[in-house]
Design an enzyme around this catalytic site. Structure first.
Site, PDB file in Angstrom:
ATOM      1  N   HIS A  82     -10.262   1.362 -14.838  1.00 25.64           N
ATOM      2  CA  HIS A  82      -9.676   0.826 -13.613  1.00 25.64           C
ATOM      3  C   HIS A  82     -10.622   1.083 -12.454  1.00 25.64           C
ATOM      4  O   HIS A  82     -11.120   2.188 -12.281  1.00 25.64           O
ATOM      5  CB  HIS A  82      -8.328   1.503 -13.353  1.00 25.64           C
ATOM      6  CG  HIS A  82      -7.457   0.683 -12.448  1.00 25.64           C
ATOM      7  ND1 HIS A  82      -6.427  -0.100 -12.909  1.00 25.64           N
ATOM      8  CD2 HIS A  82      -7.487   0.505 -11.110  1.00 25.64           C
ATOM      9  CE1 HIS A  82      -5.854  -0.711 -11.902  1.00 25.64           C
ATOM     10  NE2 HIS A  82      -6.480  -0.360 -10.791  1.00 25.64           N
ATOM     11  N   ASP A 161       4.771   0.043  -8.069  1.00 29.53           N
ATOM     12  CA  ASP A 161       3.420  -0.245  -7.582  1.00 29.53           C
ATOM     13  C   ASP A 161       3.243  -1.735  -7.335  1.00 29.53           C
ATOM     14  O   ASP A 161       2.573  -2.132  -6.384  1.00 29.53           O
ATOM     15  CB  ASP A 161       2.346   0.251  -8.561  1.00 29.53           C
ATOM     16  CG  ASP A 161       0.960  -0.053  -8.010  1.00 29.53           C
ATOM     17  OD1 ASP A 161       0.670   0.401  -6.892  1.00 29.53           O
ATOM     18  OD2 ASP A 161       0.203  -0.802  -8.647  1.00 29.53           O
ATOM     19  N   ARG A 168       1.010  -3.332   0.750  1.00 27.06           N
ATOM     20  CA  ARG A 168      -0.166  -2.680   1.354  1.00 27.06           C
ATOM     21  C   ARG A 168      -1.272  -3.686   1.622  1.00 27.06           C
ATOM     22  O   ARG A 168      -2.016  -3.567   2.596  1.00 27.06           O
ATOM     23  CB  ARG A 168      -0.675  -1.564   0.425  1.00 27.06           C
ATOM     24  CG  ARG A 168       0.236  -0.354   0.397  1.00 27.06           C
ATOM     25  CD  ARG A 168      -0.116   0.574  -0.765  1.00 27.06           C
ATOM     26  NE  ARG A 168      -1.491   0.974  -0.740  1.00 27.06           N
ATOM     27  CZ  ARG A 168      -2.281   1.055  -1.838  1.00 27.06           C
ATOM     28  NH1 ARG A 168      -1.799   0.783  -3.030  1.00 27.06           N
ATOM     29  NH2 ARG A 168      -3.528   1.436  -1.730  1.00 27.06           N
ATOM     30  N   SER A 183      -1.171   4.544  -6.867  1.00 27.65           N
ATOM     31  CA  SER A 183      -1.150   3.172  -7.370  1.00 27.65           C
ATOM     32  C   SER A 183      -1.880   3.090  -8.715  1.00 27.65           C
ATOM     33  O   SER A 183      -1.346   2.592  -9.713  1.00 27.65           O
ATOM     34  CB  SER A 183      -1.817   2.258  -6.333  1.00 27.65           C
ATOM     35  OG  SER A 183      -2.110   1.001  -6.871  1.00 27.65           O
ATOM     36  N   LYS A 187      -0.033   3.226 -12.807  1.00 30.74           N
ATOM     37  CA  LYS A 187      -0.244   2.154 -13.794  1.00 30.74           C
ATOM     38  C   LYS A 187      -0.890   2.721 -15.050  1.00 30.74           C
ATOM     39  O   LYS A 187      -0.550   2.343 -16.163  1.00 30.74           O
ATOM     40  CB  LYS A 187      -1.160   1.074 -13.212  1.00 30.74           C
ATOM     41  CG  LYS A 187      -0.477   0.198 -12.193  1.00 30.74           C
ATOM     42  CD  LYS A 187      -1.360  -0.964 -11.779  1.00 30.74           C
ATOM     43  CE  LYS A 187      -2.499  -0.560 -10.892  1.00 30.74           C
ATOM     44  NZ  LYS A 187      -2.394  -0.876  -9.501  1.00 30.74           N
TER      45      LYS A 187
END
Ligand code: URA
Length: 433
Positions: A82, A161, A168, A183, A187
């Site tokens: 990520h 999220d 956001r 966030s 996930k």
């Protein structure tokens, strides 16, 4: 719970309790709190920060706001990667098929564009038919069969999220260490992979502008991952300049296909190789040298490209676009930007280029706004290149006539030309964990 009191407490910089954080996440996820109160809390967190205890509580509450996938039947082979978000960051499209092609199981949940940065889900939707909303069962089945599945957050994972991310994006509350940590890690925890590689982008085009902040974010996320029993590492990588030459969804997909075909920009290829080596090393328990050998042989032997095709087709996408990238739709306007002076390209401000590509249609100004997959920017220079006055610096791709002039000035302003060649900056700053 009185949301007003929670906002006031955070506004004054006080520590929220775990139960206040859980109440907020639960009520907002089920639609019982208005966006304006959630935005006020996000802004208070942005300015006041969170303690490690608050950040862990927020992460866990968000992870537990939906299903948590149990991938334990794949043993330790599951791996996710990520990025904290960058400009021209199409690395998932390259590293995920590399890792799957050498035997890892890539079970990945990706996001949409955020602020000036792009998102993998938007890029994948450049393939007509690609389904980013698989159910947990289909996701699981595909990881088993194909070795790779990449979904968005339309499913049942980390719905808190999904809502906060979109909020956001349009309330200028993205670049906050506790909000990014919760966030990303919520996930990661919900998607259940045993190994996790984080790409923490540092520089103008990332949300962390300094190496110190990038390291704080990396260490915080790695600590949460370890506490939850995950095998985790973070690479801090340079995001002062866009990665590769293409910025914008289908333009980036095309560049990713080039790298998987043994071509493409050197900086993009290098970052991808390092991320893929980390993924393969963690998931398969190999030495760095062995992992590198497998990654390079998959790239060079075309295995990773073949895996991309199987993956896209398995998720309903039209994989013929991979062999024929000319099929991707083109913008009505392709505007050329020429250099106004001669010299060396000293800097290309990634944030400014990312923002300009959003104005051309590649990102969103408002929640749920559709994006234009063909829109964006193709750069023709990198820092260190010598350019002449009148030489082509960039192409602007858009259907928005009214956006061209401002985007052209923004791109010219983003590219600094100087008499001297700039110092070369490293692409990988540090590996944490
Ligand atoms: N990527 C995420 O998933 N969340 C953030 O907050 C930033 C980047």
């Amino acid at each position: 719970m009185r949301m007003y009191d929670i906002i006031t407490k955070k506004k004054h910089g006080e520590e929220l309790t775990e139960s206040e954080i859980r109440d907020f996440v639960r009520e907002y996820t089920r639609g019982a709190l208005p966006d304006y109160q959630a935005s006020a809390l996000m802004m208070a967190i942005y300015f006041r920060g969170m303690t490690d205890r608050e950040t862990s509580a927020l992460t866990m509450a968000m992870a537990e706001s939906g299903d948590i996938l149990d991938l334990s039947s794949f043993g330790t082979l599951t791996v996710d990667k990520h990025s904290t978000g960058g400009v021209g960051d199409k690395t998932t499209l390259i590293v995920a098929p590399i890792a799957a092609s050498v035997g890892c199981k890539v079970a990945k949940m990706s996001g949409r564009g955020l602020g000036h940065t792009g998102g993998t889900v938007d890029k994948l939707e450049s393939f007509p038919g690609y389904d980013t909303g698989l159910s947990a069962e289909d996701f699981f089945r595909q990881v088993e069969k194909v070795g790779i599945a990449v979904i968005g957050q339309s499913g049942s994972f980390a719905p808190a999220d999904k809502k906060l991310y979109a909020l956001r994006d349009v309330t200028a509350t993205v670049d906050s260490i506790p909000l990014i940590t919760s966030s990303i890690m919520s996930k990661q925890l919900a998607a259940g992979s045993h190994s996790i590689v984080l790409d923490v982008k540092c520089g103008s085009g990332g949300f962390m502008k300094t190496p110190e902040d990038a390291e704080r974010l990396a260490v915080g996320m790695v600590n949460i991952g370890k506490l939850c029993g995950r095998n985790i590492a973070a690479l801090i990588t340079n995001m002062d300049t866009p990665l590769g030459y293409a910025i914008g969804n289908s333009l980036e997909v095309r560049e990713a296909i080039e790298v998987l075909s043994g071509k493409g920009p050197e900086d993009l290829r290098e970052v991808c190789v390092e991320l893929a080596v980390a993924m393969v090393r963690l998931a398969l328990g190999l030495s760095e040298g062995e992992a590198r050998e497998r990654v390079l042989s998959s790239l060079e032997g075309g295995e990773a490209l073949r895996t991309l095709k199987v993956w896209i087709a398995a998720q309903g996408g039209d994989a013929s676009y991979i062999d024929n990238p000319e099929l991707f739709p083109k913008s009505r306007i392709i505007h050329k930007v020429y250099s106004t002076e001669s010299g060396y390209v000293a800097r290309i401000d990634a944030e400014a280029v990312g923002t300009a590509s959003v104005t051309l249609g590649a990102g969103r100004a408002e929640k749920d706004e559709p994006i234009d997959h063909a829109a964006g920017i193709t750069l023709y220079a990198k820092p260190g290149d010598k350019v002449e006055k009148g030489e082509l610096l960039a192409l602007l791709h858009t259907d928005r006539d009214e956006a061209v002039k401002a985007a052209e000035s923004a791109v010219l302003k983003a590219i600094t030309i100087s008499d001297e060649a700039p110092e070369k900056k490293p692409l990988i700053y540090k590996i944490v964990g």
